[in-house]
Write an enzyme that holds these catalytic residues in place. Structure first.
Site, short mmCIF file in Angstrom:
data_model
loop_
_atom_site.label_atom_id
_atom_site.label_comp_id
_atom_site.label_asym_id
_atom_site.label_seq_id
_atom_site.Cartn_x
_atom_site.Cartn_y
_atom_site.Cartn_z
N SER A 136 -36.92 17.25 10.91
CA SER A 136 -36.49 18.59 10.52
C SER A 136 -36.23 19.43 11.75
O SER A 136 -36.76 19.17 12.83
CB SER A 136 -37.58 19.26 9.67
OG SER A 136 -37.35 20.64 9.51
N TYR A 149 -46.38 22.21 8.69
CA TYR A 149 -45.13 21.47 8.53
C TYR A 149 -44.45 21.27 9.89
O TYR A 149 -44.03 20.15 10.22
CB TYR A 149 -44.19 22.22 7.58
CG TYR A 149 -42.93 21.46 7.26
CD1 TYR A 149 -42.94 20.39 6.37
CD2 TYR A 149 -41.71 21.82 7.83
CE1 TYR A 149 -41.78 19.69 6.07
CE2 TYR A 149 -40.54 21.14 7.53
CZ TYR A 149 -40.58 20.07 6.65
OH TYR A 149 -39.43 19.37 6.36
N LYS A 153 -43.70 17.57 11.80
CA LYS A 153 -42.36 17.13 12.20
C LYS A 153 -42.26 16.98 13.72
O LYS A 153 -41.54 16.11 14.22
CB LYS A 153 -41.30 18.10 11.68
CG LYS A 153 -41.19 18.10 10.15
CD LYS A 153 -40.90 16.70 9.59
CE LYS A 153 -40.69 16.72 8.09
NZ LYS A 153 -40.36 15.38 7.54
#
Length: 244
Positions: A136, A149, A153
């Site tokens: 991402s 998150y 990533k």
């Protein structure tokens, strides 16, 4: 540029919905024998009906031992897409242990485990292979309420580099795609607020979010022989977000 995967075997995780499901369909259409992995049996059943011949594995990737057992009977794989992921968004000061552990279990640990299983088979068979990790833009930019998150990533990006380094001598290429917001069904719902969407869109030079096909086409390119000299790379599918 036409890409064919005839005679190749592929495994896609997180295959029930969104990017994963579309990737399975695209690989199947390009001639690959595909195994789709998801924790939702209903999604897998409907996918198998849409794409006759696609094999399915139903397992929660957050469970290491159960996943390892489920993959024990997996046949030879030439192409792997580590797409499974969760986005449990919480403000930094409200992050829970449960959200932290599940995020890392699915977004990082599962990618490592599945890659181990597949890469070992490739090495035993003495064949080249290609692995694509779906990362991402959040791996390289801090985003509000994305502490865990972003961390997962970022870890996945570094895992991609190490995998490329250690597997390169075995002719196994490992790359990542790093999309911006993608207009999956969930993405359309999550970013339906014009104010929230406008704030993100203002940081994307092309002025739009990614469509699922934008990401799938990038995955197929990195899996294919068209990218035979590319490994350890990150393909930003972000409309220029990371350029700013």
């Amino acid at each position: 540029m036409e890409i064919s995967f005839s005679g190749r075997r592929a495994l896609v995780t997180g295959a029930g919905k969104g990017i994963g499901r579309a990737t399975v369909k695209a690989l199947h259409a390009a001639g690959a024998e595909v195994t789709a992995l998801s924790r939702s049996s209903g999604d897998l059943d409907s996918l198998a009906k849409e794409c006759p011949g696609v094999q399915t594995i139903c397992v929660d990737l957050a469970d290491w031992k159960t996943t390892e057992a489920a993959l024990s009977s997996l046949g030879p794989i030439d192409l792997l897409v580590n797409n499974a992921g969760v986005a449990l968004l919480q403000p930094l000061l409200e992050v829970t242990e449960e959200a932290f552990d599940r995020s890392f279990a699915v977004n990082v640990k599962a990618a490592l485990l599945v890659s181990q299983v597949v890469a070992r088979q490739m090495i035993e068979r003495g064949v080249p292979g290609s692995i694509v990790n779906v990362s991402s833009q959040a791996s390289q930019r801090a985003l509000q309420d994305h502490a865990v998150y972003c961390a997962t990533k970022g870890a996945l990006d570094m895992l991609t580099k190490v995998m490329a380094l250690e597997l390169g001598s075995k002719q196994i290429r490992v790359n990542a795609v790093n999309p911006t917001v993608v207009m999956t069904d969930m993405g359309r719902i999550g970013w339906s607020d014009p104010q929230m969407a406008g704030s993100m869109l203002s940081r994307i030079p092309l002025g739009r979010f990614a469509e699922v096909e934008d990401v799938v086409h990038s995955i197929l390119f990195l899996l294919s022989d068209k990218s035979s000299m590319i490994t350890g790379s990150f393909l930003s599918v972000d409309g220029g977000f990371l350029a700013c």
